[in-house]
Design a protein around this motif. Structure first.
Motif, mmCIF file in Angstrom:
data_model
loop_
_atom_site.group_PDB
_atom_site.id
_atom_site.type_symbol
_atom_site.label_atom_id
_atom_site.label_comp_id
_atom_site.label_asym_id
_atom_site.label_seq_id
_atom_site.Cartn_x
_atom_site.Cartn_y
_atom_site.Cartn_z
ATOM 1 N N GLU A 1 -3.709 8.166 2.522
ATOM 2 C CA GLU A 1 -3.936 9.601 2.510
ATOM 3 C C GLU A 1 -4.266 9.997 3.951
ATOM 4 O OE1 GLU A 1 -7.142 12.739 0.543
ATOM 5 O OE2 GLU A 1 -7.216 10.631 -0.006
ATOM 6 N N LEU A 2 -3.934 11.213 4.327
ATOM 7 C CA LEU A 2 -4.321 11.663 5.661
ATOM 8 C C LEU A 2 -5.520 12.589 5.571
ATOM 9 C CD1 LEU A 2 -0.842 12.385 7.305
ATOM 10 C CD2 LEU A 2 -2.287 10.347 7.526
ATOM 11 N N ALA B 1 0.809 -1.230 0.000
ATOM 12 C CA ALA B 1 0.000 0.000 0.000
ATOM 13 C C ALA B 1 0.841 1.279 0.000
ATOM 14 C CB ALA B 1 -0.956 -0.003 1.203
ATOM 15 N N LEU B 2 1.954 1.257 0.745
ATOM 16 C CA LEU B 2 2.801 2.459 0.804
ATOM 17 C C LEU B 2 3.393 2.794 -0.552
ATOM 18 C CD1 LEU B 2 5.089 2.568 3.994
ATOM 19 C CD2 LEU B 2 3.476 4.313 3.214
ATOM 20 N N GLU B 3 4.021 1.768 -1.176
ATOM 21 C CA GLU B 3 4.678 2.034 -2.459
ATOM 22 C C GLU B 3 3.665 2.358 -3.558
ATOM 23 O OE1 GLU B 3 5.670 -2.556 -3.851
ATOM 24 O OE2 GLU B 3 6.722 -1.645 -2.137
ATOM 25 N N SER C 1 -7.635 0.942 -0.917
ATOM 26 C CA SER C 1 -6.928 -0.197 -1.495
ATOM 27 C C SER C 1 -7.453 -0.522 -2.883
ATOM 28 C CB SER C 1 -7.107 -1.411 -0.571
ATOM 29 O OG SER C 1 -6.852 -2.610 -1.267
ATOM 30 N N ALA C 2 -6.519 -0.807 -3.804
ATOM 31 C CA ALA C 2 -6.920 -1.172 -5.168
ATOM 32 C C ALA C 2 -7.847 -2.391 -5.142
ATOM 33 C CB ALA C 2 -5.686 -1.455 -6.020
ATOM 34 N N PRO D 1 6.964 1.401 9.104
ATOM 35 C CA PRO D 1 7.098 2.274 7.913
ATOM 36 C C PRO D 1 5.854 3.125 7.648
ATOM 37 C CG PRO D 1 6.926 -0.057 7.269
ATOM 38 C CD PRO D 1 7.126 -0.017 8.765
ATOM 39 N N ILE D 2 4.665 2.586 7.912
ATOM 40 C CA ILE D 2 3.442 3.375 7.693
ATOM 41 C C ILE D 2 3.442 4.581 8.641
ATOM 42 C CG2 ILE D 2 0.913 3.396 7.878
ATOM 43 C CD1 ILE D 2 0.966 0.395 7.057
ATOM 44 N N GLY D 3 3.808 4.332 9.898
ATOM 45 C CA GLY D 3 3.847 5.405 10.891
ATOM 46 C C GLY D 3 4.858 6.488 10.553
#
Ligand code: C2E
Ligand code: CA
Ligand code: CA
Ligand code: CA
Length: 277
Positions: free
Chosen positions: A40-41, A33-35, A65-66, A88-90
């Motif tokens: 979005e925030l 999801a990150l890459e 999510s796609a 990494p998400i954080g």
């Protein structure tokens, strides 16, 4: 999860799958999801209880999510925590929220960022904060880190030290979802939180004139006052609740009544109207 975050996202339905299978499928999507830029925030205003002026925005992550469409953070954050993908998400959340706050809203308005225990006990958590601040140019005084009582369940000393490092930088720290966890009050002696966030559970209870909820909010406000901390009431949905919370002496209010979580473009529009909601 306690607060479901309103009707803006449709949940991924497990229907034919087992819970374990659902988690496995979701985890695969979460890994990329990150890459794929699927996060979005959104930002929800926190207002001064008396003046109703916006004093901060809380950053709340959204995942489109796609494969699964909009997935609620109440569902994927726990999964991200279990798989350590939250680290990494954080970091992304920290960088993005600091950057958007520095860029899109005025200097007197803060940003609140949720941090999971798994992030906090990473060896270089404070370094992540320092880098997000320096890359964005955000004044550390404008950053408030939100943690829950669960950080005191294990690795309490590591978590406390990480938060103290952030406070030494000038950041503030809020204790989120107060009263819903299993910790003792002992930790309030060990860390000088800036803010205690009173969970929506108690706000709702008080609005339905539950004597227990009213007593708990009064006690929390009194305790926070004498400890030199402020209080924020969460999940205030209407004028009656806002009036009640104001009378109970909470300093700040957050909830749908004052604004739902919104994309950053809508935040910018608020300030082009002069800083009020
Ligand atoms: P939280 O930190 O307690 O955030 C407040 C939640 O309550 C948000 O749900 C918000 O949309 C919702 N809310 C706000 N006002 C009202 C109201 O008046 N009524 C009701 N019913 N709900 C209200 P959301 O956005 O679905 O987030 C759920 C949880 O996911 C958050 O709870 C937080 O624990 C976690 N979360 C969200 N973003 C992040 C993040 O970037 N990092 C981490 N670690 N956790 C996050
Ligand atoms: Ca919550
Ligand atoms: Ca929060
Ligand atoms: Ca909360």
């Amino acid at each position: 999860a306690k607060d479901e975050g309103g009707g803006t996202h449709c949940e991924y339905e497990p229907s034919l799958h087992s819970v374990a299978e659902e988690r496995r499928v979701l985890e695969i999507a979460l890994r990329s999801a990150l890459e794929r830029n699927e996060f979005e925030l959104h930002y929800q205003p926190v207002v001064d209880a008396n003046t109703e002026e916006v004093v901060s925005f809380e950053a709340l992550i959204r995942w489109n999510s796609a494969e699964h469409g909009f997935v609620s953070p109440a569902k994927f954050i726990p999964l991200a925590e279990d798989t350590r993908l939250i680290v990494p998400i954080g970091t992304w959340v920290m960088q993005e929220a600091c950057r958007e706050a520095a860029r899109h809203w005025p200097d007197h308005v803060k940003v609140n960022i949720n941090v999971s225990p798994e992030q906090l006990i990473e060896p270089d958590f404070a370094g992540t904060v320092v880098r997000a601040l320096s890359h964005s140019g955000l004044d550390p005084k404008r950053l408030e880190i939100e943690v829950t009582e669960s950080i005191f369940m294990r690795d309490a000393d590591i978590a406390r030290k990480a938060l103290e490092q952030c406070m030494a930088l000038g950041c503030s720290v809020a204790l989120d979802d107060f009263g819903t966890g299993y910790s003792s009050l002992g930790y309030l002696r060990k860390l000088k939180f800036t803010t205690i966030k009173v969970d929506r559970l108690f706000v709702q209870g008080a609005a339905q004139s539950s004597p227990e909820s009213l007593a708990i909010i009064r006690a929390v406000v009194a305790m926070a006052d004498s400890l030199g901390m402020t209080t924020t009431a969460e999940g205030v949905e209407n004028e009656d609740e806002a009036d009640l919370i104001r009378r109970l002496g909470c300093n700040k209010i957050q909830g749908y009544h004052f604004g739902r979580p919104m994309p950053v473009d809508d935040v910018r529009k608020i300030f082009s109207r002069g800083g009020r909601r």
